[in-house]
Motif scaffolding. Structure first.
Motif, PDB file in Angstrom:
ATOM      1  N   PRO A  59      -2.802   2.474  -0.883  1.00  0.00           N
ATOM      2  CA  PRO A  59      -2.248   3.429  -2.005  1.00  0.00           C
ATOM      3  C   PRO A  59      -2.508   4.937  -1.803  1.00  0.00           C
ATOM      4  O   PRO A  59      -1.688   5.646  -2.118  1.00  0.00           O
ATOM      5  N   TYR A  62      -0.030   7.415  -0.655  1.00  0.00           N
ATOM      6  CA  TYR A  62       1.261   6.735  -0.563  1.00  0.00           C
ATOM      7  C   TYR A  62       2.306   7.416  -1.300  1.00  0.00           C
ATOM      8  O   TYR A  62       2.156   7.683  -2.552  1.00  0.00           O
ATOM      9  N   TYR A  70       0.318   8.974  -4.203  1.00  0.00           N
ATOM     10  CA  TYR A  70      -0.649   8.393  -5.209  1.00  0.00           C
ATOM     11  C   TYR A  70      -2.198   8.775  -4.899  1.00  0.00           C
ATOM     12  O   TYR A  70      -2.711   8.858  -3.710  1.00  0.00           O
ATOM     13  N   CYS A  75      -4.844   0.409  -7.748  1.00  0.00           N
ATOM     14  CA  CYS A  75      -4.211   0.275  -9.312  1.00  0.00           C
ATOM     15  C   CYS A  75      -4.859  -0.414 -10.204  1.00  0.00           C
ATOM     16  O   CYS A  75      -5.319  -1.631 -10.030  1.00  0.00           O
ATOM     17  N   HIS A  84       0.844   0.053 -11.436  1.00  0.00           N
ATOM     18  CA  HIS A  84       0.819   1.634 -11.104  1.00  0.00           C
ATOM     19  C   HIS A  84      -0.118   2.256 -12.120  1.00  0.00           C
ATOM     20  O   HIS A  84      -0.127   3.626 -11.978  1.00  0.00           O
ATOM     21  N   ASP A 101      -4.805  -3.950  -8.630  1.00  0.00           N
ATOM     22  CA  ASP A 101      -3.924  -4.365  -7.287  1.00  0.00           C
ATOM     23  C   ASP A 101      -4.364  -3.603  -6.220  1.00  0.00           C
ATOM     24  O   ASP A 101      -4.738  -2.439  -6.031  1.00  0.00           O
ATOM     25  N   THR A 103      -4.361  -3.013  -1.815  1.00  0.00           N
ATOM     26  CA  THR A 103      -3.738  -3.203  -0.712  1.00  0.00           C
ATOM     27  C   THR A 103      -4.523  -2.421   0.345  1.00  0.00           C
ATOM     28  O   THR A 103      -4.708  -1.470   0.288  1.00  0.00           O
ATOM     29  N   ASP A 112      -1.621  -7.444   0.681  1.00  0.00           N
ATOM     30  CA  ASP A 112      -1.337  -6.926  -0.640  1.00  0.00           C
ATOM     31  C   ASP A 112      -1.645  -8.115  -1.775  1.00  0.00           C
ATOM     32  O   ASP A 112      -0.912  -9.129  -1.628  1.00  0.00           O
ATOM     33  N   HIS A 176       8.150  -7.837  -2.472  1.00  0.00           N
ATOM     34  CA  HIS A 176       8.486  -7.096  -1.410  1.00  0.00           C
ATOM     35  C   HIS A 176       8.180  -7.658  -0.052  1.00  0.00           C
ATOM     36  O   HIS A 176       7.066  -8.402   0.039  1.00  0.00           O
ATOM     37  N   PHE A 182       4.217  -0.968   3.914  1.00  0.00           N
ATOM     38  CA  PHE A 182       3.758  -1.445   2.576  1.00  0.00           C
ATOM     39  C   PHE A 182       4.814  -2.143   1.844  1.00  0.00           C
ATOM     40  O   PHE A 182       4.545  -3.249   1.491  1.00  0.00           O
ATOM     41  N   HIS A 183       5.837  -1.468   2.050  1.00  0.00           N
ATOM     42  CA  HIS A 183       7.131  -1.948   1.350  1.00  0.00           C
ATOM     43  C   HIS A 183       8.308  -2.066   2.310  1.00  0.00           C
ATOM     44  O   HIS A 183       8.797  -1.056   2.750  1.00  0.00           O
ATOM     45  N   GLU A 209       4.941 -11.243  -7.065  1.00  0.00           N
ATOM     46  CA  GLU A 209       4.109 -10.526  -7.895  1.00  0.00           C
ATOM     47  C   GLU A 209       4.746 -10.169  -9.524  1.00  0.00           C
ATOM     48  O   GLU A 209       4.906  -8.992  -9.743  1.00  0.00           O
ATOM     49  N   TRP A 226       3.325   7.927 -11.966  1.00  0.00           N
ATOM     50  CA  TRP A 226       3.040   6.744 -11.683  1.00  0.00           C
ATOM     51  C   TRP A 226       2.989   5.590 -12.819  1.00  0.00           C
ATOM     52  O   TRP A 226       3.577   4.433 -12.392  1.00  0.00           O
ATOM     53  N   GLU A 240      -0.465 -11.225  -8.089  1.00  0.00           N
ATOM     54  CA  GLU A 240       0.063 -11.097  -6.771  1.00  0.00           C
ATOM     55  C   GLU A 240      -0.471 -11.692  -5.714  1.00  0.00           C
ATOM     56  O   GLU A 240      -1.583 -11.421  -5.383  1.00  0.00           O
TER      57      GLU A 240
HETATM   58  N1  MF3 Z   1       0.388  -2.408  -4.483  1.00  0.00           N
HETATM   59  C1  MF3 Z   1       1.494  -2.405  -5.317  1.00  0.00           C
HETATM   60  C2  MF3 Z   1       2.441  -3.443  -4.783  1.00  0.00           C
HETATM   61  O1  MF3 Z   1       2.158  -4.907  -5.382  1.00  0.00           O
HETATM   62  C3  MF3 Z   1       2.110  -1.089  -4.944  1.00  0.00           C
HETATM   63  C4  MF3 Z   1       1.315   0.081  -5.452  1.00  0.00           C
HETATM   64  S1  MF3 Z   1       1.857   1.372  -5.021  1.00  0.00           S
HETATM   65  C5  MF3 Z   1       0.796   2.538  -5.215  1.00  0.00           C
HETATM   66  O2  MF3 Z   1       3.557  -3.315  -4.363  1.00  0.00           O
HETATM   67  F1  MF3 Z   1       1.011   3.596  -4.449  1.00  0.00           F
HETATM   68  F2  MF3 Z   1       0.788   2.821  -6.584  1.00  0.00           F
HETATM   69  F3  MF3 Z   1      -0.574   2.173  -5.089  1.00  0.00           F
END
Ligand code: MF3
Ligand code: CO
Ligand code: CO
Length: 269
Positions: A59, A62, A70, A75, A84, A101, A103, A112, A176, A182-183, A209, A226, A240
């Motif tokens: 994150p 990001y 971010y 998160c 977020h 959350d 990642t 993630d 995703h 990431f996405h 998620e 955010w 998730e």
């Molecule tokens: N982890 C989140 C997801 O599950 C995404 C967070 S984006 C951030 O997709 F920039 F806020 F970290």
């Protein structure tokens, strides 16, 4: 639209990244107590990911199109925050519910995962029920994944269960594809119609998620750019996992010693 099929090498690397993501949640669990600030949780997780695991917190900085970078490493979404939530110098209190959350990036691959935490010993039974039903929604979605099925099967199953509990499913955010980015494609909706969408093919890796609101599904974005909250300020929960489609079904990748086990029975009949 193309959904990548991961190679055996990618899958090995994703198993590692995903386990590490889950282990961050194991690590932080004993710190999630009344009085701790979400900034402290962010700092503890950041230091663990960087110094103990040799990971990069995905994150941090990001910046998807239309978003400013971010500013934190995790998160932290408390009570009416859907997702977020930005860590801040604000203490958790007895009775809160919070989603953490995580990642991580390891060798370029993203793991993630998120869990709900009950803060203290005074969480209301309606809040506990929301967290439990949302956990069950995630698992009901996971259990639809197998070759021969379609992405719409996930959303249909989750929506049916959530709405049968009297809750609503957030539409604006979804699961995703995930891997070196990431996405990735596809978007994994948590509502919809069975049999629609792309087919599940072995080697696909994506997240499930669900964000489930106790009240209406409408969202509101805060001015920090955010934080997403429920428009009606009702409670919201999210869990998730990152999963892999196998030849015979599904493998959950974001598992660790402390992962809560899949539910044996469902709260709702
Ligand atoms: N982890 C989140 C997801 O599950 C995404 C967070 S984006 C951030 O997709 F920039 F806020 F970290
Ligand atoms: Co995700
Ligand atoms: Co996440």
């Amino acid at each position: 639209m193309t959904i990548s099929i991961k190679t055996a090498h990618d899958i090995e690397k994703m198993r590692i990244a995903c386990r590490l993501g889950a282990e961050v949640l194991d690590f932080i669990t004993p710190y999630v107590k009344p009085g701790v600030t979400t900034d402290e949780l962010d700092r503890l997780c950041h230091d663990y990911m960087v110094n103990e695991q040799g990971c990069i917190p995905a994150p941090l900085n990001y910046a998807p199109p239309g978003y400013k970078p971010y500013p934190k490493s995790i998160c932290t979404s408390v009570n009416q925050v859907i997702c977020h939530g930005l860590p801040a110098d604000k203490a958790l209190k007895n009775g809160d519910i919070v989603n953490l959350d995580i990642t991580v990036i390891k060798d370029g691959y993203h793991g993630d995962t998120s869990r709900m935490f009950l803060v203290g010993d005074n969480v209301a039974s309606h809040a506990k029920r929301l967290c439990q039903v949302t956990f069950e929604c995630m698992w009901i979605g996971i259990d639809t994944v197998k070759p021969g099925g379609h992405f719409g099967d996930i959303g249909a199953a989750i929506q049916k269960y959530a709405e049968s509990a009297g809750y609503s499913v957030v539409r604006e955010f979804c699961g995703h594809g995930v891997g070196l980015r990431f996405h990735e494609e596809p978007q994994v909706l948590h509502y919809g119609k069975a049999g629609t969408g792309p087919a599940f093919i072995p080697g696909m890796i994506f997240t499930i998620e669900p964000m489930i609101n106790a009240g209406k599904r409408d969202i509101k974005s805060l001015s920090d750019g955010w934080t997403i909250v429920t428009k009606d300020r009702s409670l919201s929960a999210q869990w998730e996992h990152t999963v892999l489609v196998t030849e015979t079904g599904v493998e959950v990748l974001t598992v660790s010693a402390g992962s809560p086990p899949r539910p044996e029975t469902l709260l709702l009949g």
